[in-house]
Design a protein around this motif. Structure first.
Motif, PDB file in Angstrom:
ATOM      1  N   ALA A  31       0.865  -1.185   0.000  1.00  0.00           N
ATOM      2  CA  ALA A  31       0.000   0.000   0.000  1.00  0.00           C
ATOM      3  C   ALA A  31       0.894   1.224   0.000  1.00  0.00           C
ATOM      4  O   ALA A  31       2.086   1.144   0.320  1.00  0.00           O
ATOM      5  CB  ALA A  31      -0.900  -0.010   1.232  1.00  0.00           C
ATOM      6  N   PRO A  32       0.358   2.375  -0.387  1.00  0.00           N
ATOM      7  CA  PRO A  32       1.175   3.600  -0.365  1.00  0.00           C
ATOM      8  C   PRO A  32       1.756   3.863   1.014  1.00  0.00           C
ATOM      9  O   PRO A  32       1.068   3.753   2.028  1.00  0.00           O
ATOM     10  CB  PRO A  32       0.169   4.687  -0.753  1.00  0.00           C
ATOM     11  N   ARG A  33       3.026   4.203   1.046  1.00  0.00           N
ATOM     12  CA  ARG A  33       3.683   4.483   2.325  1.00  0.00           C
ATOM     13  C   ARG A  33       3.307   5.872   2.832  1.00  0.00           C
ATOM     14  O   ARG A  33       3.108   6.794   2.034  1.00  0.00           O
ATOM     15  CB  ARG A  33       5.200   4.426   2.162  1.00  0.00           C
ATOM     16  N   PRO A  34       3.244   6.043   4.143  1.00  0.00           N
ATOM     17  CA  PRO A  34       3.091   7.394   4.687  1.00  0.00           C
ATOM     18  C   PRO A  34       4.233   8.293   4.185  1.00  0.00           C
ATOM     19  O   PRO A  34       5.394   7.885   4.171  1.00  0.00           O
ATOM     20  CB  PRO A  34       3.171   7.176   6.195  1.00  0.00           C
ATOM     21  N   GLY A  35       3.883   9.479   3.772  1.00  0.00           N
ATOM     22  CA  GLY A  35       4.863  10.393   3.198  1.00  0.00           C
ATOM     23  C   GLY A  35       4.850  10.424   1.687  1.00  0.00           C
ATOM     24  O   GLY A  35       5.377  11.372   1.079  1.00  0.00           O
ATOM     25  N   ALA A  36       4.268   9.398   1.051  1.00  0.00           N
ATOM     26  CA  ALA A  36       4.173   9.391  -0.409  1.00  0.00           C
ATOM     27  C   ALA A  36       3.286  10.540  -0.881  1.00  0.00           C
ATOM     28  O   ALA A  36       2.292  10.876  -0.241  1.00  0.00           O
ATOM     29  CB  ALA A  36       3.614   8.055  -0.896  1.00  0.00           C
ATOM     30  N   ILE A  37       3.660  11.135  -2.006  1.00  0.00           N
ATOM     31  CA  ILE A  37       2.934  12.287  -2.543  1.00  0.00           C
ATOM     32  C   ILE A  37       2.280  11.901  -3.872  1.00  0.00           C
ATOM     33  O   ILE A  37       2.920  11.264  -4.720  1.00  0.00           O
ATOM     34  CB  ILE A  37       3.869  13.486  -2.729  1.00  0.00           C
ATOM     35  N   TYR A  38       1.012  12.277  -4.010  1.00  0.00           N
ATOM     36  CA  TYR A  38       0.240  11.928  -5.192  1.00  0.00           C
ATOM     37  C   TYR A  38      -0.428  13.162  -5.790  1.00  0.00           C
ATOM     38  O   TYR A  38      -0.749  14.113  -5.083  1.00  0.00           O
ATOM     39  CB  TYR A  38      -0.876  10.937  -4.838  1.00  0.00           C
ATOM     40  N   ARG A  39      -0.626  13.093  -7.074  1.00  0.00           N
ATOM     41  CA  ARG A  39      -1.623  13.950  -7.691  1.00  0.00           C
ATOM     42  C   ARG A  39      -2.916  13.152  -7.666  1.00  0.00           C
ATOM     43  O   ARG A  39      -3.084  12.158  -8.374  1.00  0.00           O
ATOM     44  CB  ARG A  39      -1.264  14.303  -9.128  1.00  0.00           C
ATOM     45  N   GLY A  40      -3.827  13.564  -6.766  1.00  0.00           N
ATOM     46  CA  GLY A  40      -5.101  12.884  -6.648  1.00  0.00           C
ATOM     47  C   GLY A  40      -6.182  13.629  -7.402  1.00  0.00           C
ATOM     48  O   GLY A  40      -6.066  14.835  -7.657  1.00  0.00           O
ATOM     49  N   ILE A  41      -7.238  12.914  -7.738  1.00  0.00           N
ATOM     50  CA  ILE A  41      -8.374  13.511  -8.434  1.00  0.00           C
ATOM     51  C   ILE A  41      -9.587  13.420  -7.514  1.00  0.00           C
ATOM     52  O   ILE A  41      -9.981  12.327  -7.085  1.00  0.00           O
ATOM     53  CB  ILE A  41      -8.667  12.803  -9.770  1.00  0.00           C
ATOM     54  N   CYS A  42     -10.172  14.556  -7.200  1.00  0.00           N
ATOM     55  CA  CYS A  42     -11.343  14.580  -6.327  1.00  0.00           C
ATOM     56  C   CYS A  42     -12.474  13.783  -6.963  1.00  0.00           C
ATOM     57  O   CYS A  42     -12.780  13.952  -8.155  1.00  0.00           O
ATOM     58  CB  CYS A  42     -11.797  16.018  -6.088  1.00  0.00           C
ATOM     59  N   ASP A  43     -13.085  12.924  -6.172  1.00  0.00           N
ATOM     60  CA  ASP A  43     -14.103  12.030  -6.694  1.00  0.00           C
ATOM     61  C   ASP A  43     -15.502  12.415  -6.226  1.00  0.00           C
ATOM     62  O   ASP A  43     -16.374  12.733  -7.013  1.00  0.00           O
ATOM     63  CB  ASP A  43     -13.777  10.592  -6.272  1.00  0.00           C
ATOM     64  N   ARG A  44     -15.713  12.403  -4.913  1.00  0.00           N
ATOM     65  CA  ARG A  44     -17.036  12.755  -4.398  1.00  0.00           C
ATOM     66  C   ARG A  44     -16.903  13.283  -2.976  1.00  0.00           C
ATOM     67  O   ARG A  44     -16.104  12.784  -2.189  1.00  0.00           O
ATOM     68  CB  ARG A  44     -17.990  11.553  -4.416  1.00  0.00           C
ATOM     69  N   PRO A  45     -17.686  14.291  -2.636  1.00  0.00           N
ATOM     70  CA  PRO A  45     -17.652  14.815  -1.266  1.00  0.00           C
ATOM     71  C   PRO A  45     -18.385  13.884  -0.321  1.00  0.00           C
ATOM     72  O   PRO A  45     -19.311  13.180  -0.710  1.00  0.00           O
ATOM     73  CB  PRO A  45     -18.373  16.161  -1.395  1.00  0.00           C
ATOM     74  N   ILE A  46     -17.953  13.898   0.947  1.00  0.00           N
ATOM     75  CA  ILE A  46     -18.615  13.143   1.994  1.00  0.00           C
ATOM     76  C   ILE A  46     -19.466  14.113   2.789  1.00  0.00           C
ATOM     77  O   ILE A  46     -18.958  14.868   3.629  1.00  0.00           O
ATOM     78  CB  ILE A  46     -17.591  12.431   2.897  1.00  0.00           C
ATOM     79  N   LYS A  47     -20.747  14.116   2.515  1.00  0.00           N
ATOM     80  CA  LYS A  47     -21.647  15.074   3.144  1.00  0.00           C
ATOM     81  C   LYS A  47     -21.756  14.787   4.636  1.00  0.00           C
ATOM     82  O   LYS A  47     -21.798  13.634   5.055  1.00  0.00           O
ATOM     83  CB  LYS A  47     -23.016  15.005   2.482  1.00  0.00           C
ATOM     84  N   GLY A  48     -21.816  15.845   5.404  1.00  0.00           N
ATOM     85  CA  GLY A  48     -21.920  15.716   6.848  1.00  0.00           C
ATOM     86  C   GLY A  48     -20.580  15.653   7.546  1.00  0.00           C
ATOM     87  O   GLY A  48     -20.486  15.902   8.741  1.00  0.00           O
ATOM     88  N   GLN A  49     -19.499  15.296   6.806  1.00  0.00           N
ATOM     89  CA  GLN A  49     -18.165  15.233   7.391  1.00  0.00           C
ATOM     90  C   GLN A  49     -17.250  16.323   6.852  1.00  0.00           C
ATOM     91  O   GLN A  49     -16.193  16.572   7.414  1.00  0.00           O
ATOM     92  CB  GLN A  49     -17.523  13.861   7.112  1.00  0.00           C
ATOM     93  N   GLY A  50     -17.650  16.930   5.740  1.00  0.00           N
ATOM     94  CA  GLY A  50     -16.820  17.981   5.158  1.00  0.00           C
ATOM     95  C   GLY A  50     -15.603  17.459   4.445  1.00  0.00           C
ATOM     96  O   GLY A  50     -14.698  18.221   4.095  1.00  0.00           O
ATOM     97  N   GLY A  51     -15.535  16.135   4.218  1.00  0.00           N
ATOM     98  CA  GLY A  51     -14.367  15.533   3.584  1.00  0.00           C
ATOM     99  C   GLY A  51     -14.587  15.276   2.105  1.00  0.00           C
ATOM    100  O   GLY A  51     -15.653  15.550   1.543  1.00  0.00           O
TER     101      GLY A  51
END
Length: 344
Positions: free
Chosen positions: A35-55
């Protein structure tokens, strides 16, 4: 064996690093998770908001899914530079942050946060002035810069080289931040690099193959496959569940009036190491031996002092109405693969 010893080796084909203090295993890093290691940097693509959590859920490369806790103002399809902060447990999304840092042994480069700082652990005024001079000469002003506590005794050339390397890496990654597809931009540090980066106190370093066996590390790892840790006096059982980590403290055969307090204080001192070596985090609930409320303050102070020296961020939440003590610990490491290590 006295002093600190760092051993870089492998366990069952997995890269590993061990820190021994006076011959006792004090920290352990094993690269065993696909799995990706902590500290790894990505160009991520926003997929969907999590309503109620603000994430916001994000898509990473290779089909991985990430969760950004603060996603206000983001829209689906937007590219975002993110950094892995821990391991996703039990099939959960990988936790990430958009506050990207470039961290090495001596320096931390902070894009978007200009300025220059020196670790507060360096208290000598003359040394701080020397480090400021070094930083001003090496700093390109494009990003923020923090000089870590390891700079206290480091050579000027080593610090300068580290600062320049991190600034160059930051510039290269930021140049690749824009795009329409998810992409891994850095892979994160493995155990050997992490050991060089984080275990900065003076130590003997062993890099020859077979070092784990020669220094008795394998035997100490094998002891971690059991949940019980011997204390003096009493014992402590650390058992991870899907929801939390349960810790049970026992007095053993000691029936003296002070047995409960002594066992609890011993558990406070031993708990950070027990959690660190097993790679455990999240919610932690401790069932101390029953003590008076007058002694709870003493136990809490001992626990706070023990975790102050631990490298993994841990919040002491406090006592519950049932007399348990709760902690919240960052999932910075994956749990130790006990099933893989049982027959070493």
């Amino acid at each position: 064996m006295k002093g600190r010893t760092i051993i870089l080796d492998q366990v069952k084909g997995m890269e590993a690093a061990a820190l021994l203090v006076d011959g006792k295993l004090d920290d352990l890093l094993i690269d065993h998770v696909d799995a990706p290691r902590p500290g790894a940097i990505y160009r991520g693509i926003c997929d969907r908001p999590i309503k109620g959590q603000g994430g916001m859920m994000l898509r990473l490369s290779h089909g991985d899914v990430a969760f950004l806790r603060h996603g206000k103002g983001l829209r689906p399809g937007q590219a975002l530079l993110v950094q892995v902060t821990g391991y996703g447990e039990g099939g959960k999304a990988i936790p990430v942050t958009d506050r990207v840092l470039f961290k090495s042994r001596y320096a931390i480069v902070t894009p978007g946060k200009p300025g220059m700082n020196i670790s507060r652990q360096i208290s000598d005024d003359d040394r701080r002035d020397e480090l400021l001079t070094i930083a001003h000469e090496a700093h390109d002003q494009a990003h923020g810069l923090i000089l870590r506590s390891s700079c206290a005794t480091a050579a000027a050339d080593d610090i300068t080289d580290d600062v320049i390397a991190m600034q160059d890496l930051a510039a290269a990654v930021l140049d690749d931040a824009d795009g329409t597809d998810p992409e891994a931009l850095t892979e994160g540090d493995g155990p050997h690099t992490l050991a060089w980066r984080e275990w900065t106190d003076r130590a003997e370093v062993v890099t020859e193959a077979g070092g784990f066996e020669a220094y008795g590390v394998l035997d100490q790892i094998a002891a971690l496959t059991g949940s019980e840790t011997a204390l003096n006096p009493g014992s402590m059982v650390v058992e991870p569940t899907r929801a939390l980590v349960a810790v049970d403290v026992n007095t053993g055969n000691d029936t003296s009036p002070a047995a409960a307090l002594k066992a609890n204080l011993a558990a406070c001192r031993a708990l950070p190491r027990a959690l660190r070596l097993r790679g455990l985090g999240g919610q932690i609930s401790i069932d101390f031996v029953s003590i008076s409320k007058a002694h709870r303050r003493q136990v809490e102070q001992s626990l706070r002092a023990a975790f102050k020296a631990d490298p993994i961020e841990t919040a002491l939440v406090g006592w519950t109405t049932m007399g348990l003590f709760e902690l919240q610990r960052k999932r910075e490491r994956a749990p130790l693969p006990l099933a893989l290590l049982e027959d070493i």
